[in-house]
Design a protein around this motif. Structure first.
Motif, PDB file in Angstrom:
ATOM      1  N   SER A  41      38.279  43.294  53.783  1.00  0.00           N
ATOM      2  CA  SER A  41      39.234  44.060  54.587  1.00  0.00           C
ATOM      3  C   SER A  41      39.553  43.319  55.876  1.00  0.00           C
ATOM      4  O   SER A  41      38.749  42.535  56.373  1.00  0.00           O
ATOM      5  CB  SER A  41      38.673  45.448  54.920  1.00  0.00           C
ATOM      6  N   ASN A  62      39.473  33.883  52.067  1.00  0.00           N
ATOM      7  CA  ASN A  62      40.768  34.425  51.647  1.00  0.00           C
ATOM      8  C   ASN A  62      41.277  35.478  52.621  1.00  0.00           C
ATOM      9  O   ASN A  62      42.463  35.516  52.971  1.00  0.00           O
ATOM     10  CB  ASN A  62      40.682  34.991  50.228  1.00  0.00           C
ATOM     11  N   TYR A  71      44.490  35.105  55.181  1.00  0.00           N
ATOM     12  CA  TYR A  71      45.561  36.105  55.152  1.00  0.00           C
ATOM     13  C   TYR A  71      45.794  36.684  56.548  1.00  0.00           C
ATOM     14  O   TYR A  71      46.939  36.762  57.022  1.00  0.00           O
ATOM     15  CB  TYR A  71      45.202  37.217  54.167  1.00  0.00           C
ATOM     16  N   PHE A  78      44.544  45.855  56.231  1.00  0.00           N
ATOM     17  CA  PHE A  78      44.712  45.198  54.935  1.00  0.00           C
ATOM     18  C   PHE A  78      43.481  45.426  54.063  1.00  0.00           C
ATOM     19  O   PHE A  78      42.346  45.315  54.540  1.00  0.00           O
ATOM     20  CB  PHE A  78      44.924  43.699  55.147  1.00  0.00           C
ATOM     21  N   ASP A  79      43.721  45.752  52.808  1.00  0.00           N
ATOM     22  CA  ASP A  79      42.655  45.903  51.818  1.00  0.00           C
ATOM     23  C   ASP A  79      42.818  44.795  50.793  1.00  0.00           C
ATOM     24  O   ASP A  79      43.744  44.827  49.972  1.00  0.00           O
ATOM     25  CB  ASP A  79      42.744  47.276  51.149  1.00  0.00           C
ATOM     26  N   GLY A  80      41.923  43.809  50.835  1.00  0.00           N
ATOM     27  CA  GLY A  80      42.032  42.672  49.935  1.00  0.00           C
ATOM     28  C   GLY A  80      41.606  42.964  48.516  1.00  0.00           C
ATOM     29  O   GLY A  80      41.947  42.205  47.604  1.00  0.00           O
ATOM     30  N   LYS A 122      42.377  45.830  46.793  1.00  0.00           N
ATOM     31  CA  LYS A 122      43.515  46.464  46.113  1.00  0.00           C
ATOM     32  C   LYS A 122      44.851  45.821  46.481  1.00  0.00           C
ATOM     33  O   LYS A 122      45.903  46.281  46.043  1.00  0.00           O
ATOM     34  CB  LYS A 122      43.535  47.957  46.440  1.00  0.00           C
ATOM     35  N   SER A 123      44.780  44.766  47.301  1.00  0.00           N
ATOM     36  CA  SER A 123      45.993  44.040  47.714  1.00  0.00           C
ATOM     37  C   SER A 123      47.058  44.988  48.255  1.00  0.00           C
ATOM     38  O   SER A 123      48.199  45.021  47.782  1.00  0.00           O
ATOM     39  CB  SER A 123      46.559  43.221  46.544  1.00  0.00           C
ATOM     40  N   SER A 181      48.388  47.164  52.087  1.00  0.00           N
ATOM     41  CA  SER A 181      48.281  47.221  53.543  1.00  0.00           C
ATOM     42  C   SER A 181      49.147  48.354  54.063  1.00  0.00           C
ATOM     43  O   SER A 181      50.011  48.882  53.357  1.00  0.00           O
ATOM     44  CB  SER A 181      48.710  45.889  54.174  1.00  0.00           C
TER      45      SER A 181
END
Length: 520
Positions: A157, A477, A481, A507-509, A511-512, A514
Protein backbone atom coordinates in the motif's frame (compact mmCIF):
# COMPACT_ATOMS: atom_id res chain seq x y z
CA UNK A 1 24.44 28.98 -27.30
CA UNK A 2 25.25 25.31 -27.96
CA UNK A 3 24.15 24.40 -24.43
CA UNK A 4 20.81 26.15 -24.98
CA UNK A 5 20.24 24.24 -28.21
CA UNK A 6 21.19 20.99 -26.46
CA UNK A 7 18.78 21.79 -23.60
CA UNK A 8 15.96 22.63 -26.00
CA UNK A 9 16.42 19.29 -27.78
CA UNK A 10 16.62 17.34 -24.51
CA UNK A 11 13.48 18.85 -22.99
CA UNK A 12 11.48 19.30 -26.20
CA UNK A 13 8.62 16.91 -25.38
CA UNK A 14 7.97 18.18 -21.88
CA UNK A 15 8.16 21.82 -22.99
CA UNK A 16 5.23 20.99 -25.25
CA UNK A 17 3.30 20.09 -22.08
CA UNK A 18 4.12 23.06 -19.86
CA UNK A 19 5.75 25.51 -22.30
CA UNK A 20 8.98 27.40 -21.76
CA UNK A 21 7.63 29.28 -18.76
CA UNK A 22 6.85 26.03 -16.95
CA UNK A 23 10.28 24.63 -17.82
CA UNK A 24 11.94 27.81 -16.55
CA UNK A 25 10.09 27.53 -13.24
CA UNK A 26 11.12 23.87 -13.00
CA UNK A 27 14.77 24.77 -13.59
CA UNK A 28 14.65 27.39 -10.83
CA UNK A 29 12.94 25.16 -8.26
CA UNK A 30 14.47 23.46 -5.23
CA UNK A 31 12.97 20.34 -3.63
CA UNK A 32 13.99 18.89 -0.27
CA UNK A 33 13.50 15.22 0.63
CA UNK A 34 13.84 14.10 4.24
CA UNK A 35 15.25 10.54 4.52
CA UNK A 36 17.23 8.76 1.83
CA UNK A 37 15.45 5.55 0.83
CA UNK A 38 14.03 3.79 -2.21
CA UNK A 39 10.94 6.02 -2.37
CA UNK A 40 13.11 9.17 -2.12
CA UNK A 41 15.32 7.97 -4.95
CA UNK A 42 12.34 7.14 -7.16
CA UNK A 43 10.73 10.54 -6.51
CA UNK A 44 13.92 12.44 -7.25
CA UNK A 45 14.64 10.38 -10.35
CA UNK A 46 11.36 11.66 -11.78
CA UNK A 47 12.43 15.24 -11.07
CA UNK A 48 16.09 15.01 -12.11
CA UNK A 49 15.32 13.61 -15.56
CA UNK A 50 13.04 16.52 -16.63
CA UNK A 51 15.58 19.01 -15.27
CA UNK A 52 14.65 20.27 -11.82
CA UNK A 53 17.03 22.99 -10.77
CA UNK A 54 18.18 21.63 -7.42
CA UNK A 55 17.38 18.99 -4.82
CA UNK A 56 18.50 18.35 -1.26
CA UNK A 57 18.46 15.08 0.69
CA UNK A 58 18.48 15.35 4.47
CA UNK A 59 19.64 12.17 6.24
CA UNK A 60 22.20 11.28 8.91
CA UNK A 61 22.26 7.54 8.27
CA UNK A 62 24.90 5.46 6.48
CA UNK A 63 24.21 2.84 3.84
CA UNK A 64 23.56 -0.67 5.16
CA UNK A 65 23.19 -3.95 3.27
CA UNK A 66 19.42 -3.75 3.80
CA UNK A 67 19.32 -0.36 2.02
CA UNK A 68 20.58 -2.00 -1.19
CA UNK A 69 17.38 -4.02 -1.51
CA UNK A 70 15.32 -2.51 -4.31
CA UNK A 71 17.24 0.78 -4.51
CA UNK A 72 18.74 1.27 -7.96
CA UNK A 73 20.67 4.32 -6.78
CA UNK A 74 22.85 2.49 -4.25
CA UNK A 75 25.56 -0.08 -4.90
CA UNK A 76 27.65 -2.39 -2.73
CA UNK A 77 30.51 0.11 -2.83
CA UNK A 78 28.25 2.63 -1.04
CA UNK A 79 27.86 0.47 2.09
CA UNK A 80 29.17 2.36 5.10
CA UNK A 81 29.07 5.75 3.39
CA UNK A 82 26.51 8.52 3.80
CA UNK A 83 23.20 7.41 2.30
CA UNK A 84 22.30 11.00 1.38
CA UNK A 85 25.62 11.56 -0.40
CA UNK A 86 25.50 8.21 -2.21
CA UNK A 87 21.96 8.65 -3.56
CA UNK A 88 22.70 12.27 -4.44
CA UNK A 89 25.83 11.40 -6.43
CA UNK A 90 24.15 8.59 -8.35
CA UNK A 91 21.08 10.70 -9.17
CA UNK A 92 23.18 13.55 -10.50
CA UNK A 93 24.68 11.20 -13.08
CA UNK A 94 21.26 11.19 -14.78
CA UNK A 95 21.36 14.90 -15.63
CA UNK A 96 24.39 17.18 -15.52
CA UNK A 97 22.11 20.25 -15.48
CA UNK A 98 20.80 19.38 -11.99
CA UNK A 99 22.51 20.27 -8.74
CA UNK A 100 22.18 17.87 -5.82
CA UNK A 101 22.94 18.47 -2.15
CA UNK A 102 23.37 16.01 0.72
CA UNK A 103 22.81 17.37 4.23
CA UNK A 104 24.14 15.16 7.05
CA UNK A 105 22.61 17.03 9.95
CA UNK A 106 20.30 16.04 12.75
CA UNK A 107 16.72 16.94 11.76
CA UNK A 108 16.01 18.38 15.21
CA UNK A 109 18.92 20.79 14.79
CA UNK A 110 17.78 21.83 11.32
CA UNK A 111 14.28 22.55 12.63
CA UNK A 112 15.79 25.32 14.75
CA UNK A 113 16.73 27.13 11.54
CA UNK A 114 13.49 28.18 9.82
CA UNK A 115 15.49 29.94 7.11
CA UNK A 116 16.90 26.60 5.96
CA UNK A 117 13.40 25.36 5.11
CA UNK A 118 12.01 28.54 3.58
CA UNK A 119 14.38 28.29 0.61
CA UNK A 120 12.62 25.18 -0.72
CA UNK A 121 9.67 25.06 -3.10
CA UNK A 122 8.49 21.67 -1.80
CA UNK A 123 9.50 19.54 1.20
CA UNK A 124 8.87 15.78 1.14
CA UNK A 125 8.96 13.35 4.07
CA UNK A 126 9.30 9.76 2.88
CA UNK A 127 9.88 7.89 6.14
CA UNK A 128 8.63 8.10 9.70
CA UNK A 129 9.96 10.96 11.76
CA UNK A 130 8.90 11.82 15.27
CA UNK A 131 5.41 13.32 15.48
CA UNK A 132 6.58 16.50 17.20
CA UNK A 133 9.25 17.00 14.52
CA UNK A 134 6.71 16.61 11.71
CA UNK A 135 4.39 19.09 13.39
CA UNK A 136 7.23 21.55 13.92
CA UNK A 137 8.26 21.27 10.27
CA UNK A 138 4.68 21.83 9.16
CA UNK A 139 4.48 24.85 11.45
CA UNK A 140 7.47 26.39 9.66
CA UNK A 141 6.19 25.72 6.12
CA UNK A 142 2.45 26.39 6.47
CA UNK A 143 2.60 30.20 7.02
CA UNK A 144 4.82 30.55 3.94
CA UNK A 145 2.56 28.33 1.80
CA UNK A 146 5.40 25.88 1.10
CA UNK A 147 3.89 22.45 0.36
CA UNK A 148 4.77 19.62 2.75
CA UNK A 149 4.22 16.16 1.26
CA UNK A 150 4.04 13.16 3.58
CA UNK A 151 4.59 9.98 1.58
CA UNK A 152 3.97 6.48 2.92
CA UNK A 153 4.92 3.12 1.45
CA UNK A 154 3.74 0.27 3.66
CA UNK A 155 3.95 -3.20 2.19
CA UNK A 156 1.76 -3.26 -0.91
CA UNK A 157 0.00 0.00 0.00
CA UNK A 158 1.03 3.60 -0.53
CA UNK A 159 -0.33 7.04 0.24
CA UNK A 160 0.58 10.69 -0.09
CA UNK A 161 -0.95 13.70 1.58
CA UNK A 162 -0.17 17.33 0.77
CA UNK A 163 -0.25 19.97 3.48
CA UNK A 164 -0.51 23.46 2.00
CA UNK A 165 -2.49 26.51 3.03
CA UNK A 166 -3.44 27.60 -0.47
CA UNK A 167 -3.08 26.22 -3.99
CA UNK A 168 -3.71 28.62 -6.86
CA UNK A 169 -3.32 27.66 -10.52
CA UNK A 170 -3.96 29.91 -13.49
CA UNK A 171 -2.85 27.59 -16.31
CA UNK A 172 -4.97 24.54 -15.45
CA UNK A 173 -4.82 22.89 -18.92
CA UNK A 174 -8.52 22.05 -18.73
CA UNK A 175 -8.94 18.91 -20.88
CA UNK A 176 -12.37 20.00 -22.14
CA UNK A 177 -12.33 23.79 -22.42
CA UNK A 178 -15.32 25.68 -23.77
CA UNK A 179 -14.46 28.30 -26.34
CA UNK A 180 -15.39 31.86 -25.43
CA UNK A 181 -16.94 33.02 -28.72
CA UNK A 182 -19.22 35.82 -27.39
CA UNK A 183 -21.96 34.87 -29.85
CA UNK A 184 -24.67 36.07 -27.47
CA UNK A 185 -23.03 39.48 -27.18
CA UNK A 186 -20.83 40.15 -30.24
CA UNK A 187 -18.68 43.27 -30.19
CA UNK A 188 -19.08 45.69 -33.17
CA UNK A 189 -16.24 44.25 -35.30
CA UNK A 190 -17.57 40.69 -34.98
CA UNK A 191 -21.13 41.78 -35.74
CA UNK A 192 -19.91 43.73 -38.78
CA UNK A 193 -18.00 40.67 -40.01
CA UNK A 194 -21.16 38.54 -39.84
CA UNK A 195 -23.19 41.26 -41.58
CA UNK A 196 -20.69 41.27 -44.47
CA UNK A 197 -22.02 37.85 -45.54
CA UNK A 198 -25.13 37.99 -47.70
CA UNK A 199 -26.04 34.31 -47.85
CA UNK A 200 -28.54 34.77 -50.66
CA UNK A 201 -25.89 36.30 -52.93
CA UNK A 202 -23.25 33.57 -52.40
CA UNK A 203 -22.74 30.78 -54.91
CA UNK A 204 -23.06 27.18 -53.72
CA UNK A 205 -19.32 26.71 -53.05
CA UNK A 206 -19.09 29.93 -51.02
CA UNK A 207 -22.32 29.13 -49.18
CA UNK A 208 -20.90 25.74 -48.15
CA UNK A 209 -17.86 27.42 -46.59
CA UNK A 210 -19.45 30.12 -44.45
CA UNK A 211 -17.93 29.73 -40.93
CA UNK A 212 -20.52 28.45 -38.48
CA UNK A 213 -19.86 31.46 -36.23
CA UNK A 214 -21.49 33.57 -38.94
CA UNK A 215 -24.34 31.06 -39.24
CA UNK A 216 -24.95 31.23 -35.49
CA UNK A 217 -24.86 35.03 -35.35
CA UNK A 218 -27.38 35.32 -38.18
CA UNK A 219 -29.59 32.60 -36.68
CA UNK A 220 -29.55 34.24 -33.24
CA UNK A 221 -30.39 37.63 -34.73
CA UNK A 222 -33.34 36.10 -36.59
CA UNK A 223 -34.51 34.13 -33.52
CA UNK A 224 -34.41 37.21 -31.29
CA UNK A 225 -36.39 39.33 -33.75
CA UNK A 226 -38.97 36.57 -34.09
CA UNK A 227 -39.26 36.13 -30.32
CA UNK A 228 -39.20 39.83 -29.49
CA UNK A 229 -36.02 39.84 -27.40
CA UNK A 230 -32.66 41.43 -28.11
CA UNK A 231 -30.74 39.51 -25.42
CA UNK A 232 -32.42 36.16 -24.75
CA UNK A 233 -31.09 32.78 -25.83
CA UNK A 234 -33.06 29.59 -26.48
CA UNK A 235 -33.02 27.86 -23.08
CA UNK A 236 -35.67 25.13 -22.93
CA UNK A 237 -35.32 21.89 -24.88
CA UNK A 238 -38.19 22.77 -27.28
CA UNK A 239 -36.63 26.19 -27.91
CA UNK A 240 -33.22 24.69 -28.60
CA UNK A 241 -34.71 22.09 -30.95
CA UNK A 242 -36.69 24.80 -32.75
CA UNK A 243 -33.58 26.98 -33.00
CA UNK A 244 -31.46 24.20 -34.51
CA UNK A 245 -34.07 23.05 -37.04
CA UNK A 246 -35.81 26.27 -38.05
CA UNK A 247 -33.07 28.86 -37.67
CA UNK A 248 -29.74 27.07 -38.28
CA UNK A 249 -30.51 24.07 -40.51
CA UNK A 250 -33.16 26.00 -42.45
CA UNK A 251 -30.45 28.34 -43.82
CA UNK A 252 -28.72 25.43 -45.59
CA UNK A 253 -29.34 24.90 -49.28
CA UNK A 254 -28.56 21.18 -48.98
CA UNK A 255 -28.31 19.97 -45.39
CA UNK A 256 -26.95 16.61 -46.49
CA UNK A 257 -24.00 18.07 -48.40
CA UNK A 258 -23.03 21.38 -46.78
CA UNK A 259 -20.47 20.35 -44.17
CA UNK A 260 -20.44 23.74 -42.48
CA UNK A 261 -24.16 23.54 -41.70
CA UNK A 262 -23.80 19.93 -40.52
CA UNK A 263 -20.99 21.12 -38.25
CA UNK A 264 -23.13 24.02 -37.03
CA UNK A 265 -26.01 21.68 -36.21
CA UNK A 266 -23.75 19.30 -34.29
CA UNK A 267 -22.03 22.09 -32.31
CA UNK A 268 -25.20 24.00 -31.48
CA UNK A 269 -24.21 24.22 -27.78
CA UNK A 270 -21.59 26.80 -28.72
CA UNK A 271 -24.22 29.13 -30.14
CA UNK A 272 -26.30 28.80 -26.97
CA UNK A 273 -23.46 29.36 -24.51
CA UNK A 274 -24.19 32.37 -22.32
CA UNK A 275 -21.21 34.63 -21.71
CA UNK A 276 -20.72 35.25 -18.00
CA UNK A 277 -18.19 35.03 -15.19
CA UNK A 278 -18.07 31.46 -13.82
CA UNK A 279 -19.33 31.14 -10.25
CA UNK A 280 -15.95 29.81 -9.07
CA UNK A 281 -14.22 32.97 -10.34
CA UNK A 282 -16.96 35.31 -9.09
CA UNK A 283 -16.46 33.82 -5.62
CA UNK A 284 -12.79 34.77 -5.75
CA UNK A 285 -13.76 38.39 -6.38
CA UNK A 286 -15.57 38.42 -3.02
CA UNK A 287 -12.66 37.06 -1.03
CA UNK A 288 -11.17 39.43 1.60
CA UNK A 289 -7.70 38.77 0.15
CA UNK A 290 -8.56 41.13 -2.73
CA UNK A 291 -9.09 44.15 -0.47
CA UNK A 292 -6.61 47.05 -0.43
CA UNK A 293 -5.60 46.44 3.17
CA UNK A 294 -4.98 42.72 2.65
CA UNK A 295 -2.97 43.24 -0.54
CA UNK A 296 -0.83 45.94 1.07
CA UNK A 297 -0.08 43.56 3.93
CA UNK A 298 0.44 40.25 2.12
CA UNK A 299 1.81 41.46 -1.24
CA UNK A 300 0.34 38.22 -2.66
CA UNK A 301 0.80 38.16 -6.48
CA UNK A 302 -2.12 35.79 -7.10
CA UNK A 303 -4.61 37.98 -5.25
CA UNK A 304 -3.38 41.06 -7.06
CA UNK A 305 -4.18 39.27 -10.33
CA UNK A 306 -7.65 38.42 -9.03
CA UNK A 307 -8.21 42.03 -7.93
CA UNK A 308 -7.19 43.23 -11.40
CA UNK A 309 -9.59 40.75 -12.98
CA UNK A 310 -12.35 41.98 -10.71
CA UNK A 311 -11.80 45.56 -11.83
CA UNK A 312 -11.56 44.48 -15.47
CA UNK A 313 -14.93 42.73 -15.25
CA UNK A 314 -16.43 45.78 -13.61
CA UNK A 315 -15.15 48.08 -16.37
CA UNK A 316 -16.03 45.76 -19.28
CA UNK A 317 -19.70 45.32 -18.49
CA UNK A 318 -19.38 41.96 -16.77
CA UNK A 319 -17.02 40.15 -19.12
CA UNK A 320 -13.66 38.47 -18.51
CA UNK A 321 -10.79 39.11 -20.95
CA UNK A 322 -11.41 37.38 -24.27
CA UNK A 323 -8.99 34.44 -24.74
CA UNK A 324 -9.05 34.90 -28.50
CA UNK A 325 -8.87 31.17 -29.29
CA UNK A 326 -11.07 29.74 -32.05
CA UNK A 327 -12.07 26.10 -32.64
CA UNK A 328 -11.45 24.52 -36.03
CA UNK A 329 -14.35 24.88 -38.45
CA UNK A 330 -15.22 24.45 -42.12
CA UNK A 331 -14.33 27.70 -43.88
CA UNK A 332 -12.27 29.18 -46.66
CA UNK A 333 -8.76 30.08 -45.55
CA UNK A 334 -9.33 33.79 -46.08
CA UNK A 335 -12.57 33.83 -44.06
CA UNK A 336 -11.06 31.86 -41.18
CA UNK A 337 -7.90 34.00 -41.06
CA UNK A 338 -9.98 37.19 -41.01
CA UNK A 339 -12.14 35.73 -38.22
CA UNK A 340 -9.00 34.83 -36.25
CA UNK A 341 -7.69 38.37 -36.66
CA UNK A 342 -10.94 39.83 -35.30
CA UNK A 343 -10.80 37.60 -32.20
CA UNK A 344 -7.10 38.16 -31.65
CA UNK A 345 -7.44 41.91 -31.99
CA UNK A 346 -10.19 41.94 -29.35
CA UNK A 347 -8.11 39.64 -27.10
CA UNK A 348 -5.10 41.98 -27.44
CA UNK A 349 -7.24 45.00 -26.58
CA UNK A 350 -8.53 43.21 -23.48
CA UNK A 351 -5.00 42.20 -22.50
CA UNK A 352 -3.76 45.78 -22.76
CA UNK A 353 -6.70 46.98 -20.67
CA UNK A 354 -5.99 44.31 -18.06
CA UNK A 355 -2.29 45.22 -18.05
CA UNK A 356 -3.14 48.88 -17.52
CA UNK A 357 -5.30 47.96 -14.51
CA UNK A 358 -2.52 45.73 -13.18
CA UNK A 359 0.10 48.47 -13.43
CA UNK A 360 -2.13 50.96 -11.68
CA UNK A 361 -2.86 48.54 -8.83
CA UNK A 362 0.77 47.48 -8.68
CA UNK A 363 1.85 51.05 -8.04
CA UNK A 364 -0.98 52.14 -5.76
CA UNK A 365 -0.68 49.07 -3.49
CA UNK A 366 3.09 49.21 -3.20
CA UNK A 367 4.06 45.96 -4.94
CA UNK A 368 7.75 45.61 -5.78
CA UNK A 369 7.99 42.45 -7.91
CA UNK A 370 6.97 42.85 -11.55
CA UNK A 371 4.77 40.54 -13.60
CA UNK A 372 6.19 39.13 -16.80
CA UNK A 373 4.35 39.17 -20.11
CA UNK A 374 3.70 35.43 -19.96
CA UNK A 375 1.87 35.71 -16.64
CA UNK A 376 -0.39 38.47 -17.97
CA UNK A 377 -1.09 36.50 -21.16
CA UNK A 378 -1.89 33.34 -19.18
CA UNK A 379 -4.33 35.14 -16.90
CA UNK A 380 -6.18 36.68 -19.83
CA UNK A 381 -6.26 33.37 -21.70
CA UNK A 382 -7.29 31.20 -18.73
CA UNK A 383 -9.26 33.61 -16.52
CA UNK A 384 -12.43 31.49 -16.65
CA UNK A 385 -10.52 28.37 -15.53
CA UNK A 386 -8.55 29.73 -12.57
CA UNK A 387 -8.35 27.17 -9.76
CA UNK A 388 -8.01 27.88 -6.05
CA UNK A 389 -8.26 25.49 -3.14
CA UNK A 390 -7.44 25.75 0.55
CA UNK A 391 -5.80 22.74 2.14
CA UNK A 392 -5.58 21.27 5.61
CA UNK A 393 -2.79 20.27 7.94
CA UNK A 394 -1.74 16.67 8.40
CA UNK A 395 -3.43 16.19 11.76
CA UNK A 396 -6.83 17.29 10.42
CA UNK A 397 -8.84 14.13 9.76
CA UNK A 398 -12.38 15.38 10.35
CA UNK A 399 -13.70 14.97 6.82
CA UNK A 400 -11.87 11.67 6.36
CA UNK A 401 -13.25 10.27 9.58
CA UNK A 402 -16.75 11.21 8.49
CA UNK A 403 -16.22 9.49 5.15
CA UNK A 404 -14.77 6.44 6.87
CA UNK A 405 -17.77 6.18 9.19
CA UNK A 406 -20.13 6.12 6.22
CA UNK A 407 -17.96 3.72 4.24
CA UNK A 408 -17.86 1.15 7.03
CA UNK A 409 -21.51 0.46 6.31
CA UNK A 410 -20.50 -0.70 2.82
CA UNK A 411 -17.20 -2.56 2.88
CA UNK A 412 -16.49 -2.23 -0.84
CA UNK A 413 -12.92 -2.37 -2.11
CA UNK A 414 -12.78 1.40 -2.66
CA UNK A 415 -14.14 2.12 0.80
CA UNK A 416 -11.42 -0.07 2.30
CA UNK A 417 -8.76 2.29 0.91
CA UNK A 418 -9.52 4.74 3.71
CA UNK A 419 -9.04 1.86 6.15
CA UNK A 420 -5.58 1.38 4.62
CA UNK A 421 -4.76 5.05 5.15
CA UNK A 422 -5.77 5.10 8.81
CA UNK A 423 -4.02 1.77 9.29
CA UNK A 424 -0.80 3.36 8.03
CA UNK A 425 -1.36 6.34 10.33
CA UNK A 426 -1.85 3.94 13.25
CA UNK A 427 1.45 2.20 12.43
CA UNK A 428 3.13 5.62 12.38
CA UNK A 429 1.87 6.37 15.87
CA UNK A 430 3.17 3.01 17.13
CA UNK A 431 6.61 3.40 15.55
CA UNK A 432 8.03 5.22 18.57
CA UNK A 433 7.07 2.39 20.92
CA UNK A 434 9.58 -0.36 21.60
CA UNK A 435 7.16 -3.22 20.97
CA UNK A 436 3.53 -3.85 20.10
CA UNK A 437 1.40 -6.72 18.84
CA UNK A 438 -1.46 -6.92 16.34
CA UNK A 439 -4.17 -6.39 18.94
CA UNK A 440 -2.41 -3.22 20.12
CA UNK A 441 -2.25 -2.04 16.51
CA UNK A 442 -5.97 -2.68 15.96
CA UNK A 443 -6.83 -0.84 19.17
CA UNK A 444 -4.72 2.13 18.04
CA UNK A 445 -6.60 2.13 14.71
CA UNK A 446 -9.90 2.19 16.62
CA UNK A 447 -8.71 5.02 18.86
CA UNK A 448 -7.70 7.15 15.86
CA UNK A 449 -10.84 6.44 13.82
CA UNK A 450 -13.23 6.39 16.81
CA UNK A 451 -14.65 3.13 15.52
CA UNK A 452 -15.66 0.65 18.24
CA UNK A 453 -13.67 -2.56 18.15
CA UNK A 454 -16.84 -4.65 17.82
CA UNK A 455 -17.79 -2.76 14.62
CA UNK A 456 -14.74 -3.95 12.69
CA UNK A 457 -15.86 -6.29 9.93
CA UNK A 458 -13.81 -9.19 8.60
CA UNK A 459 -12.72 -7.30 5.44
CA UNK A 460 -11.44 -4.40 7.60
CA UNK A 461 -9.50 -6.79 9.84
CA UNK A 462 -8.00 -8.40 6.73
CA UNK A 463 -6.75 -5.01 5.51
CA UNK A 464 -5.23 -4.23 8.90
CA UNK A 465 -3.65 -7.68 9.07
CA UNK A 466 -2.08 -7.20 5.63
CA UNK A 467 -0.59 -3.86 6.68
CA UNK A 468 0.76 -5.27 9.92
CA UNK A 469 2.38 -8.31 8.29
CA UNK A 470 3.98 -6.24 5.51
CA UNK A 471 5.03 -3.31 7.66
CA UNK A 472 7.99 -2.28 5.50
CA UNK A 473 8.71 0.64 3.20
CA UNK A 474 11.10 -1.23 0.88
CA UNK A 475 8.89 -3.02 -1.66
CA UNK A 476 10.33 -1.68 -4.90
CA UNK A 477 7.16 -1.91 -7.00
CA UNK A 478 5.18 0.23 -4.53
CA UNK A 479 8.10 2.64 -4.01
CA UNK A 480 8.46 3.07 -7.76
CA UNK A 481 4.73 3.63 -8.25
CA UNK A 482 4.50 6.17 -5.44
CA UNK A 483 7.66 7.83 -6.74
CA UNK A 484 5.88 8.40 -10.03
CA UNK A 485 2.73 9.76 -8.37
CA UNK A 486 4.62 12.11 -6.05
CA UNK A 487 7.02 13.22 -8.78
CA UNK A 488 4.07 14.14 -10.97
CA UNK A 489 2.45 16.16 -8.19
CA UNK A 490 5.70 18.03 -7.50
CA UNK A 491 6.01 18.88 -11.19
CA UNK A 492 2.50 20.36 -11.12
CA UNK A 493 3.38 22.46 -8.09
CA UNK A 494 6.73 23.82 -9.24
CA UNK A 495 5.63 24.52 -12.83
CA UNK A 496 2.40 26.12 -11.48
CA UNK A 497 0.43 24.26 -14.13
CA UNK A 498 -2.27 21.59 -14.06
CA UNK A 499 -4.27 21.02 -10.86
CA UNK A 500 -2.32 19.28 -8.07
CA UNK A 501 -3.73 16.61 -5.78
CA UNK A 502 -6.15 18.03 -3.22
CA UNK A 503 -5.00 16.50 -0.94
CA UNK A 504 -4.93 12.75 -0.05
CA UNK A 505 -4.20 9.85 -2.40
CA UNK A 506 -4.20 6.17 -1.38
CA UNK A 507 -3.04 3.20 -3.46
CA UNK A 508 -3.68 -0.52 -2.99
CA UNK A 509 -1.07 -2.52 -4.89
CA UNK A 510 -2.75 -5.86 -4.25
CA UNK A 511 -6.00 -4.91 -5.98
CA UNK A 512 -4.40 -2.30 -8.26
CA UNK A 513 -6.80 0.44 -7.28
CA UNK A 514 -6.57 3.93 -5.86
CA UNK A 515 -8.73 6.80 -4.64
CA UNK A 516 -8.32 10.41 -3.60
CA UNK A 517 -10.07 12.56 -1.00
CA UNK A 518 -10.03 16.12 0.23
CA UNK A 519 -9.22 16.20 3.94
CA UNK A 520 -10.72 19.16 5.74
Amino acid sequence: MDSEIHKAARYDRQVRLWQRGGQARLEHSHVCVINGNTTSAEILKNLVLPGIGEFTIVDLKTVSDADLSGNFFLTETDVGSSIAEAICANLCELNADVRGNAVREDLLKLLNDSGFWRRFDVVVVTERIRKEQLERLEGILWPHNIPLMRVWTCGFSGAVRISRFETAVVDTHDPSPTFDLRLDCPWPELAAYADSFDLDELDDAEHAHVPYIVIYLKALEHWRKTNGSLLALPLSYPEKTDFRRNYVESMARNMGLETNFIEASQSIHRALQKTNVPASVAELFQRPETSDSSLRETKAPFWLLIRALKEFVSSSGGFLPLPGVLPDMVSTTSSYVLLQQIYRKKALEDKLTFLSIMLELHESLGFESDFDAETIANVCKNSALIHLSNGSQLNNHNNLLSRLSKSLEQSSDHNLLLVSYFGIVALDSLAEQESHDFSHFVQTFCDITRVPLQNLTEPIKNVLNELYIHNTSRYLNVCSYMGGIVGQEILKIVTAQYIPLDNLYVFDGIKSMSEKWKAL
